[in-house]
Scaffold this motif. Structure first.
Motif, mmCIF file in Angstrom:
data_model
loop_
_atom_site.group_PDB
_atom_site.id
_atom_site.type_symbol
_atom_site.label_atom_id
_atom_site.label_comp_id
_atom_site.label_asym_id
_atom_site.label_seq_id
_atom_site.Cartn_x
_atom_site.Cartn_y
_atom_site.Cartn_z
ATOM 1 N N ILE A 14 24.887 -15.422 -40.423
ATOM 2 C CA ILE A 14 23.646 -15.871 -41.058
ATOM 3 C C ILE A 14 22.622 -16.102 -39.952
ATOM 4 C CG2 ILE A 14 22.517 -17.623 -42.469
ATOM 5 C CD1 ILE A 14 25.234 -18.256 -43.711
ATOM 6 N N ILE A 15 21.492 -15.410 -40.041
ATOM 7 C CA ILE A 15 20.432 -15.545 -39.038
ATOM 8 C C ILE A 15 19.201 -16.135 -39.717
ATOM 9 C CG2 ILE A 15 19.044 -14.365 -37.298
ATOM 10 C CD1 ILE A 15 21.127 -12.156 -37.227
ATOM 11 N N ASN A 16 18.797 -17.312 -39.277
ATOM 12 C CA ASN A 16 17.636 -17.998 -39.848
ATOM 13 C C ASN A 16 16.438 -17.880 -38.918
ATOM 14 O OD1 ASN A 16 19.050 -18.976 -42.103
ATOM 15 N ND2 ASN A 16 19.787 -20.753 -40.972
ATOM 16 N N GLY A 17 15.313 -17.438 -39.451
ATOM 17 C CA GLY A 17 14.114 -17.386 -38.614
ATOM 18 C C GLY A 17 12.955 -16.704 -39.307
ATOM 19 N N ASN A 18 11.751 -17.222 -39.061
ATOM 20 C CA ASN A 18 10.543 -16.589 -39.575
ATOM 21 C C ASN A 18 10.207 -15.354 -38.747
ATOM 22 O OD1 ASN A 18 9.846 -19.872 -39.647
ATOM 23 N ND2 ASN A 18 9.606 -18.782 -41.563
ATOM 24 N N ILE A 19 9.401 -14.493 -39.322
ATOM 25 C CA ILE A 19 8.903 -13.328 -38.588
ATOM 26 C C ILE A 19 7.686 -13.795 -37.798
ATOM 27 C CG2 ILE A 19 8.072 -10.955 -38.763
ATOM 28 C CD1 ILE A 19 9.335 -10.878 -41.587
ATOM 29 N N ILE A 20 7.903 -14.192 -36.544
ATOM 30 C CA ILE A 20 6.800 -14.739 -35.752
ATOM 31 C C ILE A 20 6.135 -13.684 -34.879
ATOM 32 C CG2 ILE A 20 7.839 -17.035 -35.735
ATOM 33 C CD1 ILE A 20 8.556 -16.527 -32.761
ATOM 34 N N HIS A 21 6.712 -12.498 -34.848
ATOM 35 C CA HIS A 21 6.132 -11.413 -34.058
ATOM 36 C C HIS A 21 6.591 -10.097 -34.666
ATOM 37 C CE1 HIS A 21 4.953 -9.050 -30.485
ATOM 38 N NE2 HIS A 21 4.204 -10.085 -30.181
ATOM 39 N N THR A 41 21.993 -23.700 -45.091
ATOM 40 C CA THR A 41 23.016 -23.023 -44.294
ATOM 41 C C THR A 41 24.101 -24.006 -43.868
ATOM 42 O OG1 THR A 41 21.410 -21.393 -43.502
ATOM 43 C CG2 THR A 41 23.418 -21.651 -42.214
ATOM 44 N N MET A 42 23.705 -25.231 -43.507
ATOM 45 C CA MET A 42 24.688 -26.248 -43.121
ATOM 46 C C MET A 42 25.614 -26.582 -44.292
ATOM 47 S SD MET A 42 24.089 -30.182 -41.875
ATOM 48 C CE MET A 42 23.564 -30.671 -43.514
ATOM 49 N N MET A 43 25.050 -26.774 -45.474
ATOM 50 C CA MET A 43 25.882 -27.094 -46.638
ATOM 51 C C MET A 43 26.833 -25.943 -46.950
ATOM 52 S SD MET A 43 23.311 -29.227 -49.184
ATOM 53 C CE MET A 43 22.040 -27.977 -49.331
ATOM 54 N N GLU A 44 26.333 -24.715 -46.834
ATOM 55 C CA GLU A 44 27.181 -23.543 -47.078
ATOM 56 C C GLU A 44 28.316 -23.461 -46.061
ATOM 57 O OE1 GLU A 44 23.639 -20.635 -48.849
ATOM 58 O OE2 GLU A 44 24.146 -20.642 -46.714
ATOM 59 N N ALA A 45 27.988 -23.710 -44.789
ATOM 60 C CA ALA A 45 29.000 -23.612 -43.736
ATOM 61 C C ALA A 45 30.127 -24.621 -43.959
ATOM 62 C CB ALA A 45 28.350 -23.834 -42.373
ATOM 63 N N LEU A 46 29.771 -25.845 -44.308
ATOM 64 C CA LEU A 46 30.799 -26.862 -44.529
ATOM 65 C C LEU A 46 31.581 -26.591 -45.815
ATOM 66 C CD1 LEU A 46 28.861 -30.017 -43.296
ATOM 67 C CD2 LEU A 46 30.710 -28.790 -42.136
ATOM 68 N N LYS A 90 20.814 -17.694 -55.172
ATOM 69 C CA LYS A 90 21.212 -16.300 -54.943
ATOM 70 C C LYS A 90 21.739 -16.110 -53.521
ATOM 71 C CE LYS A 90 17.944 -14.300 -58.263
ATOM 72 N NZ LYS A 90 16.688 -13.516 -58.427
ATOM 73 N N ALA A 91 21.093 -16.784 -52.568
ATOM 74 C CA ALA A 91 21.525 -16.668 -51.173
ATOM 75 C C ALA A 91 22.935 -17.229 -51.000
ATOM 76 C CB ALA A 91 20.542 -17.400 -50.261
ATOM 77 N N THR A 92 23.177 -18.395 -51.586
ATOM 78 C CA THR A 92 24.509 -18.998 -51.494
ATOM 79 C C THR A 92 25.557 -18.117 -52.161
ATOM 80 O OG1 THR A 92 23.662 -21.259 -51.360
ATOM 81 C CG2 THR A 92 25.900 -20.986 -52.214
ATOM 82 N N LYS A 93 25.227 -17.557 -53.288
ATOM 83 C CA LYS A 93 26.157 -16.670 -53.995
ATOM 84 C C LYS A 93 26.548 -15.484 -53.116
ATOM 85 C CE LYS A 93 26.432 -13.973 -58.313
ATOM 86 N NZ LYS A 93 27.682 -14.546 -58.832
ATOM 87 N N ARG A 94 25.570 -14.948 -52.378
ATOM 88 C CA ARG A 94 25.855 -13.797 -51.511
ATOM 89 C C ARG A 94 26.844 -14.154 -50.405
ATOM 90 N NH1 ARG A 94 20.165 -12.947 -52.092
ATOM 91 N NH2 ARG A 94 19.777 -13.999 -50.108
ATOM 92 N N PHE A 129 27.481 -29.187 -53.222
ATOM 93 C CA PHE A 129 26.359 -29.604 -52.368
ATOM 94 C C PHE A 129 25.760 -30.922 -52.865
ATOM 95 C CE2 PHE A 129 25.261 -24.824 -51.623
ATOM 96 C CZ PHE A 129 26.385 -24.688 -50.816
ATOM 97 N N ALA A 130 25.519 -30.985 -54.167
ATOM 98 C CA ALA A 130 24.857 -32.162 -54.741
ATOM 99 C C ALA A 130 25.697 -33.424 -54.551
ATOM 100 C CB ALA A 130 24.577 -31.932 -56.224
#
Length: 510
Positions: A227-234, A95-100, A68-72, A50-51
């Motif tokens: 991978i689902i990205n999102g805040n708990i908005i409701h 997430t973009m860096m992980e996907a590539l 930890k998230a990337t490791k998973r 990534f770097a």
């Protein structure tokens, strides 16, 4: 002819591509053997990969939760992960860096990018496309990726062999393939919206679409990463539904329970400047802060629909005036400690006026100081009979006797004033139920707050808590104190010709 907005959009991305190219220089003197050795070393360590390839994104040391998230996701080819990371914690960028990384290391091949609309999905996919076109280090190490005829905004396939397709909610994902390969990786980003979440049927329909149409595009024999990205908005949204089904639901707020930033890149000063101006007034509401940065949609209350400011009559003209204290046993200002509150409320012509509020995390000594300030406020405004009450049920009594009373005595000795604080020993109903009883008065405009205090940070906090009252709210100390004052006026404080009398009101109903 292209629209002016489209031209500006293209110009912006052209600048972005140029910046990528400039930020990724390569060593032209490197031998092929050296290059292969370097690439192998980078691919063995995702963080180093990534770097090196994303210096424009990898600008700060990642937090432990990032690693930890990337490791998973790297170590688990069959995996469903929901990331409810606060804004400013780089969930989409990581997430973009992980996907590539997973694509260039040939661990994943066919990607779907899902968002609320196709346009939004295409915008989320655009950085991927631009990086593949312009990143000199990727081009140098993995080759030119753009394929003529297979390079559209909504779908593209690289020469390396992996592909991406953008889809909006409800669109058919059927038939998505890269040669014979079905999707083996799905990114769902920014899927929930406030408007959608107000309609449970829409939330259910869109979540069903993910479960019944999107995920089943996979091959049974090939592991699928989601991978689902999102805040708990409701409280009820796609994120909360899928979070319960995930292998990992990673919830990370902007700061931890003690108020420390969860990512050192975001300093306490930066965080404060984001929420408050130089005068200490909020720039965004507490409701927005809690929802977007703390995964706390309960801050969006469903009890009080308005916080009404207005001109208060002179305090001396009020029929009744009560100061009410809502204490807490904590004696620090830590973020996870309870707030303390002192309010002055007056009753005039059937309306309850909130004249003054002291509210926040405070020590017990500071709270007693607030009571002293309230006393002086009453004195300055000509209130001779000062009715001051402090909540003190049986559970609170040890704290009152051992801590608060000695502090009140200390105040008397230091200031020469005995604060006439009386104990409110009533056995109270559930806090939310009590606050809910004020909803009609509030809706009818019978509860009004002092417009002169509108800029006071403590009144601003009162407004945030007031509008955030719901059954699941964690911060309701200010409204609770107001309810205490109102109840005392309604049930125990009576005005007669000689001043105020305090005691139960006799029932003359029969």
């Amino acid at each position: 002819m292209a629209k002016q907005s489209d031209k500006r959009h293209l110009e912006t991305w052209e600048i972005f591509r140029n910046n990528i190219a400039k930020s990724t220089p390569v060593d032209l003197n490197e031998s092929e053997i050296q290059k292969k050795k370097r690439i192998a070393a980078l691919e063995a360590d995702p963080e180093k990969w990534f770097a090196y390839y994303f210096p424009s994104y990898y600008t700060a040391e990642p937090a432990p939760f990032h690693k930890k998230a990337t490791k998973r996701v790297v170590e688990n080819p069959e995996w469903l992960e929901v990331r409810s990371w606060s804004r400013e914690l780089a969930k989409s960028a990581r997430t973009m860096m992980e996907a590539l990384y997973l694509s260039f290391t040939k661990k994943k091949k066919v990607w779907l990018m899902i968002s609320n609309t196709e346009d939004k999905a295409k915008r989320l996919l655009l950085p991927y496309k631009n990086i593949l076109e312009s990143n000199n280090r990727i081009i140098n190490d993995y080759g030119v990726q753009k394929q003529i005829g297979k390079w559209e905004d909504h779908e593209f396939c690289t020469k390396f062999g992996f592909s991406f397709r953008a889809l909006g909610a409800g669109q058919s994902p059927r038939g998505t393939r890269n040669d014979a390969a079905r999707p083996d990786a799905i990114i769902i980003d920014d899927f929930d919206t406030d408007k959608k979440c107000r309609n449970k049927d829409r939330v259910k329909a869109d979540t069903d679409w993910i479960q019944e149409a999107v995920i089943p595009t996979r091959s049974v024999s090939v592991p699928l990463l989601v991978i689902i990205n999102g805040n708990i908005i409701h409280k009820y949204c796609t994120i909360t539904i899928m979070g319960e089904l995930a292998d990992c639901w990673d919830i990370v707020n902007l700061t931890d329970k003690s108020g420390k930033p969860t990512w050192s890149k975001n300093t306490p000063a930066m965080i404060r400047a984001m929420f408050y101006n130089s005068k200490g007034k909020r720039k965004i509401s507490k409701k927005a802060e809690q929802k977007e940065y703390y995964n706390n949609p309960s801050a969006e209350g469903d009890t009080f629909k308005q916080f009404l400011y207005g001109k208060c009559p002179p305090l001396k003209k009020c029929e009744k005036v009560v100061t009410y204290v809502d204490p807490s046993p904590s004696n620090n200002k830590e973020k996870n400690s309870s707030s303390k509150a002192v309010v002055i409320v007056g009753l005039h012509d059937g309306k309850y006026y909130g004249y003054k509020v002291w509210l926040g995390k405070a020590t017990n000594s500071e709270m007693v100081g607030w009571i002293g300030q309230a006393y002086n406020y009453l004195e300055r405004n000509g209130i001779d009979a000062k009715k001051m009450f402090i909540e003190n049920n049986s559970l609170q009594d040890p704290h009152y006797q051992q801590v608060v009373k000695p502090l009140l005595e200390k105040y008397r000795k230091e200031h020469g004033v005995k604060l006439p604080v009386r104990e409110d020993k009533r056995k109270k109903a559930d806090k939310f139920e009590r606050l809910e009883n004020m909803a009609d008065d509030n809706e009818d405009g019978n509860i009004i707050f002092n417009e002169k205090e509108k800029e006071n940070p403590m009144m601003v906090q009162m407004e945030d808590e007031w509008l955030g009252v719901s059954k699941d709210s964690k911060e309701m100390d200010g409204p609770d104190a107001f309810e205490g004052a109102k109840t005392m006026m309604d049930t125990r404080v009576v005005k007669d010709d000689l001043g105020y009398a305090s005691g139960p009101i006799e029932s003359r109903r029969y």
